[in-house]
Structures are given as C-alpha cells and as structure tokens.
Design a protein around this motif. Sequence first.
Motif, PDB file in Angstrom:
ATOM      1  N   ALA A   1      59.111  64.111  23.494  1.00  9.66           N
ATOM      2  CA  ALA A   1      58.557  62.762  23.378  1.00  9.66           C
ATOM      3  C   ALA A   1      58.854  62.277  21.967  1.00  9.66           C
ATOM      4  CB  ALA A   1      57.058  62.770  23.647  1.00  9.66           C
ATOM      5  N   VAL A   2      58.769  60.974  21.782  1.00  9.42           N
ATOM      6  CA  VAL A   2      59.180  60.392  20.498  1.00  9.42           C
ATOM      7  C   VAL A   2      58.159  59.366  20.015  1.00  9.42           C
ATOM      8  CG1 VAL A   2      60.969  59.066  19.292  1.00  9.42           C
ATOM      9  CG2 VAL A   2      61.634  60.718  21.061  1.00  9.42           C
ATOM     10  N   ILE A   3      57.779  59.479  18.755  1.00 14.10           N
ATOM     11  CA  ILE A   3      57.019  58.419  18.088  1.00 14.10           C
ATOM     12  C   ILE A   3      57.995  57.678  17.190  1.00 14.10           C
ATOM     13  CG2 ILE A   3      55.174  57.910  16.435  1.00 14.10           C
ATOM     14  CD1 ILE A   3      53.720  60.408  17.459  1.00 14.10           C
ATOM     15  N   GLU A   4      58.112  56.373  17.405  1.00 11.37           N
ATOM     16  CA  GLU A   4      59.082  55.560  16.675  1.00 11.37           C
ATOM     17  C   GLU A   4      58.385  54.747  15.598  1.00 11.37           C
ATOM     18  OE1 GLU A   4      62.220  55.273  16.681  1.00 11.37           O
ATOM     19  OE2 GLU A   4      62.831  56.405  18.451  1.00 11.37           O
TER      20      GLU A   4
ATOM     21  N   ILE B   1      62.316  59.221  28.544  1.00 17.02           N
ATOM     22  CA  ILE B   1      61.506  59.997  27.588  1.00 17.02           C
ATOM     23  C   ILE B   1      60.291  59.150  27.158  1.00 17.02           C
ATOM     24  CG2 ILE B   1      61.530  61.024  25.263  1.00 17.02           C
ATOM     25  CD1 ILE B   1      63.290  62.547  27.271  1.00 17.02           C
ATOM     26  N   PRO B   2      59.078  59.746  27.130  1.00 21.02           N
ATOM     27  CA  PRO B   2      57.931  58.984  26.640  1.00 21.02           C
ATOM     28  C   PRO B   2      58.120  58.612  25.167  1.00 21.02           C
ATOM     29  CG  PRO B   2      57.220  61.134  27.537  1.00 21.02           C
ATOM     30  CD  PRO B   2      58.710  61.133  27.509  1.00 21.02           C
ATOM     31  N   ALA B   3      57.825  57.370  24.835  1.00 22.00           N
ATOM     32  CA  ALA B   3      57.987  56.926  23.443  1.00 22.00           C
ATOM     33  C   ALA B   3      56.889  55.946  23.072  1.00 22.00           C
ATOM     34  CB  ALA B   3      59.361  56.292  23.241  1.00 22.00           C
TER      35      ALA B   3
ATOM     36  N   VAL C   1      49.569  62.111  23.608  1.00 24.65           N
ATOM     37  CA  VAL C   1      50.730  63.005  23.697  1.00 24.65           C
ATOM     38  C   VAL C   1      50.461  64.094  24.736  1.00 24.65           C
ATOM     39  CG1 VAL C   1      52.078  64.733  22.409  1.00 24.65           C
ATOM     40  CG2 VAL C   1      51.469  62.551  21.324  1.00 24.65           C
ATOM     41  N   PRO C   2      51.334  64.261  25.749  1.00 25.30           N
ATOM     42  CA  PRO C   2      51.119  65.280  26.783  1.00 25.30           C
ATOM     43  C   PRO C   2      51.008  66.677  26.164  1.00 25.30           C
ATOM     44  CG  PRO C   2      53.013  63.879  27.332  1.00 25.30           C
ATOM     45  CD  PRO C   2      52.601  63.527  25.942  1.00 25.30           C
TER      46      PRO C   2
ATOM     47  N   LEU D   1      58.068  67.157  19.775  1.00 25.02           N
ATOM     48  CA  LEU D   1      57.607  65.806  19.458  1.00 25.02           C
ATOM     49  C   LEU D   1      58.385  65.333  18.229  1.00 25.02           C
ATOM     50  CD1 LEU D   1      55.671  63.388  19.816  1.00 25.02           C
ATOM     51  CD2 LEU D   1      54.078  64.559  18.256  1.00 25.02           C
ATOM     52  N   PHE D   2      59.275  64.373  18.450  1.00 26.79           N
ATOM     53  CA  PHE D   2      60.041  63.829  17.327  1.00 26.79           C
ATOM     54  C   PHE D   2      59.327  62.594  16.781  1.00 26.79           C
ATOM     55  CE2 PHE D   2      63.166  66.125  19.860  1.00 26.79           C
ATOM     56  CZ  PHE D   2      63.842  66.849  18.888  1.00 26.79           C
ATOM     57  N   ILE D   3      59.255  62.522  15.480  1.00 21.70           N
ATOM     58  CA  ILE D   3      58.676  61.345  14.832  1.00 21.70           C
ATOM     59  C   ILE D   3      59.787  60.702  14.018  1.00 21.70           C
ATOM     60  CG2 ILE D   3      56.846  60.464  13.345  1.00 21.70           C
ATOM     61  CD1 ILE D   3      55.427  63.228  13.789  1.00 21.70           C
ATOM     62  N   GLU D   4      60.282  59.551  14.491  1.00 25.81           N
ATOM     63  CA  GLU D   4      61.357  58.863  13.774  1.00 25.81           C
ATOM     64  C   GLU D   4      60.738  57.935  12.751  1.00 25.81           C
ATOM     65  OE1 GLU D   4      64.456  56.849  16.089  1.00 25.81           O
ATOM     66  OE2 GLU D   4      64.973  55.700  14.311  1.00 25.81           O
ATOM     67  N   ASN D   5      60.908  58.241  11.499  1.00 24.68           N
ATOM     68  CA  ASN D   5      60.298  57.463  10.432  1.00 24.68           C
ATOM     69  C   ASN D   5      60.995  56.114  10.251  1.00 24.68           C
ATOM     70  OD1 ASN D   5      58.535  57.089   8.131  1.00 24.68           O
ATOM     71  ND2 ASN D   5      58.494  59.317   7.981  1.00 24.68           N
TER      72      ASN D   5
END
Lengths: 223, 223
Positions: free
Chosen positions: A63-66, A83-85, A108-109, A115-119
């Motif tokens: 999953a990704v936090i953008e 993908i969940p974002a 978040v599941p 878990l990627f966090i794109e800054n």
Amino acid sequence: MEKKEVLVLKDILGTNKKIAAEIREILQTKGILAINLMSSPGSGKTTLLESLAERFQGRFRMAVIEGDIETERDAERIRAKGIPAWQITTGGACHLEAKMVGKILAEVPADLDFLFIENVGNLVCPASYDLGESLRFVLLSSPEGDDKPKKYPAAFLSSQVLVLTKSDLIPHLPFDIGRARKEALEINPHFEIFEISALTGQGMDALEAFLVFALERLRSGYA
Amino acid sequence: MEKKEVLVLKDILGTNKKIAAEIREILQTKGILAINLMSSPGSGKTTLLESLAERFQGRFRMAVIEGDIETERDAERIRAKGIPAWQITTGGACHLEAKMVGKILAEVPADLDFLFIENVGNLVCPASYDLGESLRFVLLSSPEGDDKPKKYPAAFLSSQVLVLTKSDLIPHLPFDIGRARKEALEINPHFEIFEISALTGQGMDALEAFLVFALERLRSGYA
C-alpha cells in the motif's frame, strides 16, 4: 536561523520523533515493512512504485501513502495499479510529518507486507522528519547530475538505500555514475546502492530481491 | 501547522519582505536587473548561467549569488567563466532569504547589468521568500515530468518566466511539452515561456533577447 525559529523547530522535531517511534513500533509488530521514499521532484518515486506494484502482484501486498503539496495525481496512478493509496496534500508544507502518517494508520490493512510512504518531492526538508519508517530510500535520477550528494548531504546521510534512477538516460547525459556513487559513499559508507530504470526494468530484479530480504529480516526480528 | 509555527513564519516573512523591498530599490536605482532562479535540484540553473556568461562576454556585465545547502561548487563553476560569484551556504535551510542577499550587496559592483541569484535547489520553499529580485524565473527540466506545475503551484504562480530546460532530452522521455505549457499557463496566464537546451544552445537566442529587453525596460523606468 533566529533563536525563536530554532526553538520552535526543536519542539516540532521532538514531538515528531515521539510519534514516529510509536508508528514504527505498531508497524513492525504487525510485520509491515515501511519505507520512506525521498527525492527531488520528478526523480521517479511514483514510477518506481508503479513498477513494484506490477512485480509484487499476487505475491506481496503493498500500500502507498502519497505526500504532495497539491493534487491527488500520484495516489490515482497507484490506485490504477490496483494498490490501496492515501493522498496527503500538505497545502504548501515542504515535507511529510509523522502525525500526518499517524492519522492514516488506522486504515492501513493489518495483513500488508510493504507500506511505502512517498514523501513530497524535495531533497532538503523531508530529511529532518522521521515518519516511523523502517527503511529510508533516497532516489537520485541521472539527469539531476552526479554532484548532488555533497550538495544535499542530509538526505543522503539519513537514508540506508540509494536508488540511482533513470539509468536508461545516462548515454544522453554528462552524468558520471562512478562519481555519484563515490560521493554518496563518502557521505554514507553503509549505503546499499541500486541502479535502475523503472521504465526499461534494468536493475529492478536486484531492488526487488533486496526488499524481500529486508521484509524477511524485519519479520525474523533482526531489523 | 501549529499556531506557534504560523506566528513565527508570519514574523519571518514580514521581516523578509521589508529587506527585499530595500534590496530591490537599491538595485533598480543602479539599473541592475536582479533575477531569482528557482527550480528542483539539477534542473539546470548553473548550466544556464554558464551559457549566459559565455553569451554576454564583452557585451554585458553579470554577477551571480549562489545559494546551496553545502559546497562552493556552483560558485566555482561560475568563476571559471570569469564571472564574479558569491556562494551562500545555508547549512541546512531549504531556501535563500533576503537578509542573506543583503549581506553581499555592498560587494556587488555598481556598474553591473545583470545580478542572478541562484536559489537552493528546491521547488517548494524558495517560492515564499522575496529576495529583492526584479524578475523571478522558475526552471522545469523535461526529465522531471510534464505534471509538475500543478503539483508545485506556488513556484509557478510566483514567477514571471518559465524556462523549460533540457529540451534535447525530450525525444528520450515520456514528456508532453504541450501539457507542461498548458498546466503552467492555467496557473499563471501571464507566463513568458522559453524552451531551451543550454547544452545544445537551442532556444538560448530568444531567452537572451528577453533578458536584454527586460534590462532596457528596467532602465527606462517601466519595470
């Protein structure tokens, strides 16, 4: 900086550190490997995540936090890959903070692998903010130039992994990959370094294998 | 942001604005055109200045104030072209401020035509800080991607000139220059837009002519 600025910054960083430590504890207990991706705008963070989404399909759950100043664009690109974002728009702030990530954590599941966090695209400010990640990646794209590590040392010093992106463009550029590596290693001798082109796939096997290894290491308690 | 942060930021920006207004007054009175260059790291700010140094040789006098987190590298590149250059290293701060420029002002030759201020490589923070320039340029390089204007709107909204750099790389990239232009103009309908490659020289005649025109305009009192 003025004295008042320094005091406020200390305050913010102290609070941020505490929240980040809680996030890291929660995610590591669940066996989720959280990775904070930092780089200049347009170095290829989202493209790398799109490539990983395709590679992990049916094998690993990500999953990704953008993080962005404005727009939902990056989250939409990730969702298009199934993908969940979650999109955080900072509305002007030049970096993500742990509390922004903390607000999303409940959604978040629990059965996630990565878990990627794109800054926010910025090679300066994000380096000062721990987001509760287990690993920090800094990306440097070949068109940015081989002289960047020493000009932006904090980003390189605070990361464990350096991803040299857009390697397919090197033949068209005045870019000396040897110099980029050497400078990066002078700042951070423990760097894991990968050279990739997410577009052509070059170097992606090695990066993928490293991520799987890092996940296993986390789960076996040697993180 | 927290209330305390907002108050400190307002304070800083208020003081910065006053110093910037003084700098602008001093430079414009001397007939010097000051240009603040903003962009991501590695978008080609220094390479553009090297190209202008060669073009202006024997015809116009230019000088450069270089802003970087660390290293004297950019100032050294400019000096190698026979151009006076001052390096400001911010030691971590993500942008230049007017007071940093103000400290150098006494050393700037009075008979200058152009004073370029190359900001820290960062598409976010520098947008909030007036440095006393007459013109603000934002650079966007083709490898960064055509989706950047709306993701980093402040940099594009606060500039008068957009320089699309590294046009020589476009054939090797998924970059739609029409989209980049359209997005930029939606944010800032009054943009002067130039497409250049400082390496091949493409588009540099037009940019040079614009700079000469802007200098004449300043000196004739219509800035």
